[in-house]
Design a protein around this motif. Structure first.
Motif, mmCIF file in Angstrom:
data_model
loop_
_atom_site.group_PDB
_atom_site.id
_atom_site.type_symbol
_atom_site.label_atom_id
_atom_site.label_comp_id
_atom_site.label_asym_id
_atom_site.label_seq_id
_atom_site.Cartn_x
_atom_site.Cartn_y
_atom_site.Cartn_z
ATOM 1 N N VAL A 130 0.838 -1.200 0.000
ATOM 2 C CA VAL A 130 0.000 0.000 0.000
ATOM 3 C C VAL A 130 0.875 1.252 0.000
ATOM 4 O O VAL A 130 0.609 2.229 -0.716
ATOM 5 N N TYR A 131 1.934 1.227 0.791
ATOM 6 C CA TYR A 131 2.890 2.341 0.845
ATOM 7 C C TYR A 131 3.500 2.606 -0.528
ATOM 8 O O TYR A 131 3.604 3.748 -0.980
ATOM 9 N N GLY A 132 3.894 1.540 -1.216
ATOM 10 C CA GLY A 132 4.493 1.688 -2.535
ATOM 11 C C GLY A 132 3.539 2.279 -3.541
ATOM 12 O O GLY A 132 3.899 3.145 -4.342
ATOM 13 N N VAL A 133 2.288 1.840 -3.508
ATOM 14 C CA VAL A 133 1.281 2.338 -4.450
ATOM 15 C C VAL A 133 0.959 3.803 -4.176
ATOM 16 O O VAL A 133 0.913 4.636 -5.081
ATOM 17 N N VAL A 159 2.587 0.011 -9.595
ATOM 18 C CA VAL A 159 1.374 -0.749 -9.258
ATOM 19 C C VAL A 159 1.417 -2.124 -9.920
ATOM 20 O O VAL A 159 1.088 -3.145 -9.314
ATOM 21 N N TRP A 160 1.835 -2.169 -11.183
ATOM 22 C CA TRP A 160 1.885 -3.424 -11.927
ATOM 23 C C TRP A 160 2.884 -4.408 -11.309
ATOM 24 O O TRP A 160 2.642 -5.617 -11.282
ATOM 25 N N ASP A 161 3.992 -3.885 -10.810
ATOM 26 C CA ASP A 161 5.057 -4.746 -10.281
ATOM 27 C C ASP A 161 4.776 -5.295 -8.889
ATOM 28 O O ASP A 161 5.508 -6.174 -8.413
ATOM 29 N N GLN A 162 3.742 -4.784 -8.224
ATOM 30 C CA GLN A 162 3.462 -5.270 -6.876
ATOM 31 C C GLN A 162 2.962 -6.722 -6.921
ATOM 32 O O GLN A 162 2.205 -7.092 -7.826
#
Length: 441
Positions: free
Chosen positions: A378-381, A432-435
């Motif tokens: 969530v933090y990354g997004v 987002v795609w890489d998560q």
């Protein structure tokens, strides 16, 4: 960089009393130093080192473009604050309640995870310098507490002076290393030509380097630091623009110097660094082998200055933003003004100090238990989404009647902000795609 509004500075329009244009002068420089120091964290230096180690000087142009993009974003944020006398969050709130929801979720989740990351990053060079004193997590806790006490008891003026000293340390260390590795200037100048590396995902890797040069939410905080300095109206516009250029010239020196180190010390020897802050500790070992222990320790001092300026910069700047956010939520729109920030009252307010505590104490849990998987995703997004949010909302605010006509965007500013928005939107989609979403649910 040129005036990004595309207009001359003095249009002949009457200024309000007390807002006569100030002469741009080096003695006024301050918020730019703060935003440069905060924006260039250990992660940025590692990314630049890795780019140099993998591609030599090929992506030097991308580092320069990254600085130009951030100049435009920070200038736009500062221009909004000075032209309108209103804070950036006040502008966001005028675009609809969705901005409040986005920022509210973002600042809580981001602050929790970033607090732990900042403390760990500051702790790494200290543990390397003093390996037998205490464990990494305790160094991290000590750094967080020092940052908390410093920001809690000092207003902007002292904060700026300390940041300036630490930036001086960063500057001396990075330039010394760049000179020490004896850069190939002919290859470096060739690296200013926009050429992509011949490998898979080279476009995305290049965009990532451009987007990672110096700052995320700290770019939004720049306008708050401008106000905290006492610059509250359009009379300070020339001063702010000079200050902003100094910020990203300084940033450019940092990243170009580290790319030189990566290209000469690592690329030529085929040495690969680990990603993340630990890559800088690894570089310290390489420097010790190549140039001796004294050079390695000197570098670690610069590493600490880089990490700790990011820590106290976020502790101060994002807490100011959070205090403004709470003020707006409580319905005190009249208080979301530049004068309120300049008075220093926000730095003594309970929302400012509450967010300081949020950045410091809850993240300490993560130092002991590791970062929870779902929260990190969530933090990354949210982190990836913030920069396109900033760029595109600034385009909207600075092309509308919310901004006085004299200070609205010109063609150049719109082009730069559009490029920034598109760049960060692409990087956001990639993030987002890489998560690993399959493991999230």
């Amino acid at each position: 960089m040129a005036d990004t509004t595309g207009k001359t500075q003095d249009t002949g329009a009457p200024h309000e009393p007390g807002s006569q244009p100030r002469r741009s002068s080096w003695r006024h420089i301050g918020p730019g130093i703060v935003v440069a120091a905060t924006g260039v964290g250990a992660g940025d230096l590692v990314a630049t080192l890795i780019a140099g180690s993998n591609f030599g000087y090929t992506l030097l142009w991308a580092a320069v473009v990254g600085c130009l993009v951030k100049i435009s974003l920070a200038e736009a944020a500062g221009r909004w604050h000075l032209a309108t006398g209103r804070t950036l969050f006040d502008g966001w709130a005028s675009l609809g309640r969705w901005t409040t929801y986005f920022f509210g979720v973002y600042v809580v989740v981001w602050g929790f995870v970033y607090g732990a990351a900042a403390m760990s990053s500051s702790a790494l060079p200290l543990q390397a310098l003093f390996p037998d004193v205490m464990d990494l997590k305790w160094w991290g806790i000590a750094c967080g507490l020092v940052g908390l006490v410093f920001v809690w008891f000092n207003k902007y003026a002292v904060f700026e002076k300390v940041m300036t000293v630490l930036v001086g340390v960063m500057f001396v260390v990075t330039v010394y290393l760049a000179v020490r590795v004896t850069p190939n200037l002919a290859d470096a100048f060739a690296g200013l030509l926009p050429v992509l590396p011949d490998e898979k995902d080279s476009v995305l890797n290049t965009l990532g380097l451009i987007g990672g040069v110096g700052g995320t939410i700290t770019l939004a905080a720049y306008g708050y630091w401008v106000n905290a300095k006492g610059w509250t109206d359009a009379g300070w516009m020339k001063v702010m623009r000079l200050d902003n250029r100094v910020a990203y010239l300084t940033t450019g020196v940092f990243v170009v110097a580290m790319l030189f180190v990566g290209a000469e010390l690592l690329h030529s020897a085929g040495i690969a660094l680990a990603s993340g802050d630990k890559g800088l500790v690894q570089l310290g070992d390489v420097l010790a082998d190549e140039y001796g222990t004294a050079t390695a320790k000197f570098f670690l001092i610069g590493f600490f200055a880089t990490a700790f300026t990011s820590l106290i910069g976020v502790w101060h700047g994002v807490s100011l933003m959070f205090a403004d956010f709470v003020t707006r939520i409580r319905g005190r729109a009249a208080a979301s003004r530049a004068e309120e920030i300049a008075s220093g009252q926000r730095e003594r307010s309970w929302p400012f100090r509450a967010y300081l505590l949020w950045l410091t104490f809850p993240p300490m849990i993560l130092l002991f238990e590791g970062q929870p998987f779902r929260l990190v995703i969530v933090y990354g997004v949210l982190g990836a989404a913030f920069m396109p949010f900033l760029a595109l909302t600034l385009v909207r605010l600075l092309n509308s009647d919310r901004t006085p006509r004299e200070w609205r965007n010109g063609a150049l500013s719109n082009a730069m902000l559009a490029v920034a928005g598109l760049l960060f939107l692409v990087l956001c989609v990639k993030q987002v795609w890489d998560q690993p979403w399959s493991e999230f649910f």
